[in-house]
Design an enzyme around this catalytic site. Structure first.
Site, mmCIF file in Angstrom:
data_model
loop_
_atom_site.group_PDB
_atom_site.id
_atom_site.type_symbol
_atom_site.label_atom_id
_atom_site.label_comp_id
_atom_site.label_asym_id
_atom_site.label_seq_id
_atom_site.Cartn_x
_atom_site.Cartn_y
_atom_site.Cartn_z
ATOM 1 N N GLU A 184 0.968 -1.667 0.508
ATOM 2 C CA GLU A 184 -0.157 -0.164 -0.480
ATOM 3 C C GLU A 184 0.908 0.908 0.044
ATOM 4 O O GLU A 184 0.629 2.234 -0.398
ATOM 5 C CB GLU A 184 -0.969 -0.131 1.145
ATOM 6 C CG GLU A 184 -2.065 -0.759 1.015
ATOM 7 C CD GLU A 184 -1.623 -1.995 0.830
ATOM 8 O OE1 GLU A 184 -1.093 -2.740 1.355
ATOM 9 O OE2 GLU A 184 -3.040 -3.231 0.528
ATOM 10 N N HIS A 229 -11.569 -6.610 8.450
ATOM 11 C CA HIS A 229 -12.152 -5.584 7.109
ATOM 12 C C HIS A 229 -13.346 -4.557 6.924
ATOM 13 O O HIS A 229 -14.295 -5.054 6.125
ATOM 14 C CB HIS A 229 -12.487 -7.065 6.024
ATOM 15 C CG HIS A 229 -11.290 -7.819 5.993
ATOM 16 N ND1 HIS A 229 -10.522 -8.219 6.186
ATOM 17 C CD2 HIS A 229 -10.567 -7.533 4.525
ATOM 18 C CE1 HIS A 229 -9.308 -8.442 5.693
ATOM 19 N NE2 HIS A 229 -9.310 -8.344 4.807
#
Ligand SMILES: Cc1ncc(C[n+]2csc(CCOP(=O)(O)OP(=O)(O)O)c2C)c(N)n1
Ligand SMILES: [Mg+2]
Lengths: 326, 336
Positions: free
Chosen positions: A60, A129
């Site tokens: 990321e 998540h």
């Protein structure tokens, strides 16, 4: 007007902007050959090739850093975070770099980029998540943060975000990709700094955005049947935070509920409530009511998860309580 | 790949007389600039953190001088000399240290955040390792637009232990980006010696993990640094082959102006100072009869005057207007 879901509207916006401007390119994990984790980028790799739809490793910091460095050299990158939870790995690039570069270098360079990141829960994905982090970014000067909740806004705001000269956090929601609505064809731009009354009403104001906008609209319909007229303000523009429509509404109704999917503490509702207290205290007939996620790491168990996030029933109960109807 | 530092350069190394004198001048400018900076810092003319390049001049000038004007440099917070070497005016750098409106970043950045779009000095970043992924992005933009440019990403030994370093080398090689990663190994990250922070003390070896060219060079020998950098820059430009270059050097001063420097032995500092790159090149120039003592003295006077002028400029420059506090938060609010 064609009816599209949010996924399709986003895809259309990306495609149109890529055709319009050669400087626009996409990057992210599995956005190309795999067609995107949530299929937002479906077909674009095939159409535009790997130069403009760049599949990245699972890194990321590199995704956001690459977007920044490319933007500083004249391109207009659109980075996809597979989900907003993963951007925490790259938070330094977003906050210390993307948001601050223009200012700390005295305006010497622009950082025109978009980071698309779906958040939200409700799919039994557990604590890592399911979260919403838009308030983290809305806290930071130098970033723009938007969170549309309709297909038309999703398209119009994404196109506007891509053309904006600043880093824009574009918050999507996994639970709204299938939401359908009318979407204008072709050139359709929605300003990044304008909130909007999505439903008119007289008795109370519901401020919501993203998936909670959908929830608020549903709740307003139920309340209507109950003789309560709720006005729904879409707070899609979080930074800069456009308080205009919300304040206008509060002056009329005197009662407000804020609804967000994330935790309430230090959240979007807290900010909206503060601004209302500062600007429209005398117009209020009751304290601002804030709805948000239970303050727990999102649990896996279906029943526990269900009571974690605010839903239509919570909005209805809160509205009735505000009006002394329970 | 070389396991040993390259031997001190002899001979002319393919550089012209004026190039050799230019390297000397640039190194001395950095030395004098930094000495003056320390002086002004002690007089409280300069605030915040302030990290000096004294001792590292050969590594800085040897690498950056190999670039063209259109090539980019990304740097860290110890970057006064990096900006100077890329052509940023001494007066604009000093004015930034003073926090003045005429500074490279209009007084908004300070010592750690110099920037010049014009010189493609793409900034000083104060988060260790942060600028490497950004340099990668500029490398991608170069390839995307098929330009003949190169990116040089400069960082310390300490930065090679952070994730961003590894992510950056990986994709630079994977995507074939024209980047030269330059590690200024000055033996310490603040007070922590390389051997106490890195499992691999020879930093160039970290390139192996990414099947990338790795080189180690004596960072006290500007000609050796320049020679290897020339090669790495051209492989980046011509073949889009990235590389990692480790310049073995030393900072003579503390980590920052506020470091009492208790973790190093005086003898160690003296030993490195005995190999001073500016003195060495001066002697080399004299041996080659390219310069005499008076010539070197004249260069010293010139750069000293340049630094004095920079201080005068900074002193006389205006402060940013408090009414402009919010300017530059967003790009579209430029107009006011
Ligand atoms: C991510 C991060 N952690 C810690 C710091 C504090 N810090 C600033 S410089 C530095 C040492 C860095 O050493 P090195 O990379 O070798 O560069 P040098 O200062 O020696 O030039 C540290 C720990 C920081 N700026 N950023
Ligand atoms: Mg170091």
């Amino acid at each position: 007007m064609p009816v599209l879901n949010i996924r399709e509207a986003l895809n259309q916006a990306l495609r149109e902007e890529m055709i319009r401007d050669e400087k626009v390119f996409l990057l992210g994990e599995d956005i190309g050959l795999y067609d995107g984790s949530f299929k937002v980028t479906r077909g674009l790799y095939k159409e535009f090739g790997e130069r403009r739809v760049l599949d990245t490793p699972i890194a990321e910091e590199i995704i956001v850093g690459t977007a920044i460095g490319a933007a500083m050299a004249g391109l207009r990158p659109v980075a996809e975070m597979m989900t907003v939870n993963f951007i925490l790995v790259a938070i330094d690039q977003v906050v210390n770099a993307a948001a601050h570069i223009h200012y700390m270098f005295g305006g010497g360079v622009k950082v025109p980029l978009v980071i698309r990141a779906p958040g939200g829960g409700g799919h039994q994905l557990g604590a890592q998540h399911s979260h919403s982090h838009e308030n983290w970014f809305a806290h930071v000067p130098g970033l723009k943060v938007v969170a549309p909740g309709t297909p038309a806004d999703a398209k119009g705001m994404l196109k506007a975000a891509i053309r904006d000269d600043n880093p824009v956090m574009f918050i999507e929601n996994e639970g709204t990709y299938g939401v359908k609505g009318d979407v204008p064809e072709g050139e359709h731009l929605v300003p990044l700094d304008r909130n909007e009354i999505k439903r008119e009403g007289d008795d109370l104001t519901i401020c919501a955005y993203s998936r909670m906008l959908v929830v608020a609209m549903d709740a307003a319909r139920d309340l209507e049947a109950d003789g309560i007229s709720a006005e729904v303000v879409d707070m899609r523009a979080l930074r800069p935070l456009d308080m205009g429509p919300a304040l206008e509404s509060v002056r009329k109704t005197g009662r407000v509920i804020t609804v967000e999917e994330g935790w309430r503490s230090f959240g979007v509702g807290a900010e909206i409530a503060s601004r209302i207290y500062e600007e429209a205290f005398d117009d209020l007939d009751a304290p601002v009511a804030r709805l948000g996620s239970a303050e727990v790491p999102t649990p896996y168990n279906k029943r526990l998860e269900k009571i974690t996030f605010p839903g239509k029933a919570d909005v209805v109960v809160t509205a009735r309580a505000l009006l002394g109807r329970n | 790949m070389k396991t040993e530092p390259r031997a001190a350069a002899t001979g002319k190394d393919g550089l012209s007389e004026s190039e050799l004198l230019g390297l000397y001048r640039e190194m001395l400018l950095i030395r004098r600039f930094e000495e003056k900076t320390a002086e002004m810092y002690q007089m409280a003319k300069i605030g915040g953190f302030c990290h000096l390049n004294i001792g590292e001049e050969a590594a800085i000038v040897g690498t950056i001088s190999a670039l063209r004007a259109a090539d980019y440099v990304y740097s860290n917070y110890r970057e006064h000399g990096h900006a100077l070497a890329k052509g940023v005016e001494a007066r604009a750098v000093m004015a930034e240290l003073y926090g003045k409106e005429t500074g490279t970043s209009k007084g908004r950045g300070g010592s750690m955040h110099l920037f010049s779009a014009e010189h493609r000095f793409h900034g000083g970043y104060a988060i260790v390792g942060e600028a490497l992924p950004i340099a990668v992005g500029t490398g991608y933009a170069i390839v995307y637009q098929d330009k003949p440019e190169v990116v040089m990403s400069i960082f310390g030994d300490g930065a090679t232990n952070i994730g961003a370093f590894h992510e950056s080398l990986n994709v630079a090689k994977l995507w074939k980006l024209p980047i030269v990663f330059v590690c200024i190994n000055n033996q310490y990250g603040m007070g922590t010696a390389v051997s106490r922070a890195s499992a691999v003390s020879e930093i160039w070896k970290k390139a192996c993990a990414y099947d990338m060219t790795g080189e180690r060079v004596d960072g006290m020998d500007v000609l050796a640094v320049r020679a290897v950098t020339d090669r790495l820059v051209s492989q980046a430009r011509e073949r889009r082959e990235p590389s990692l270059l480790e310049c073995v050097t030393y900072r003579y001063k503390g980590h920052s102006m506020s470091d009492p420097d208790t973790y190093r032995q005086k003898e160690e500092i003296k030993e490195w100072q005995g190999r001073d790159a500016i003195l060495s090149l001066g002697n080399h120039l004299k041996q080659l009869k390219l310069a005499g003592d008076q010539d070197l003295e004249r260069i010293d006077q010139e750069v000293t005057a340049e630094v004095e002028e920079a201080v005068k400029f900074a002193e006389e420059s205006p402060e940013p207007d408090p009414r402009q506090l919010y300017r530059y938060v967003y790009a579209d609010e430029e107009a006011g």
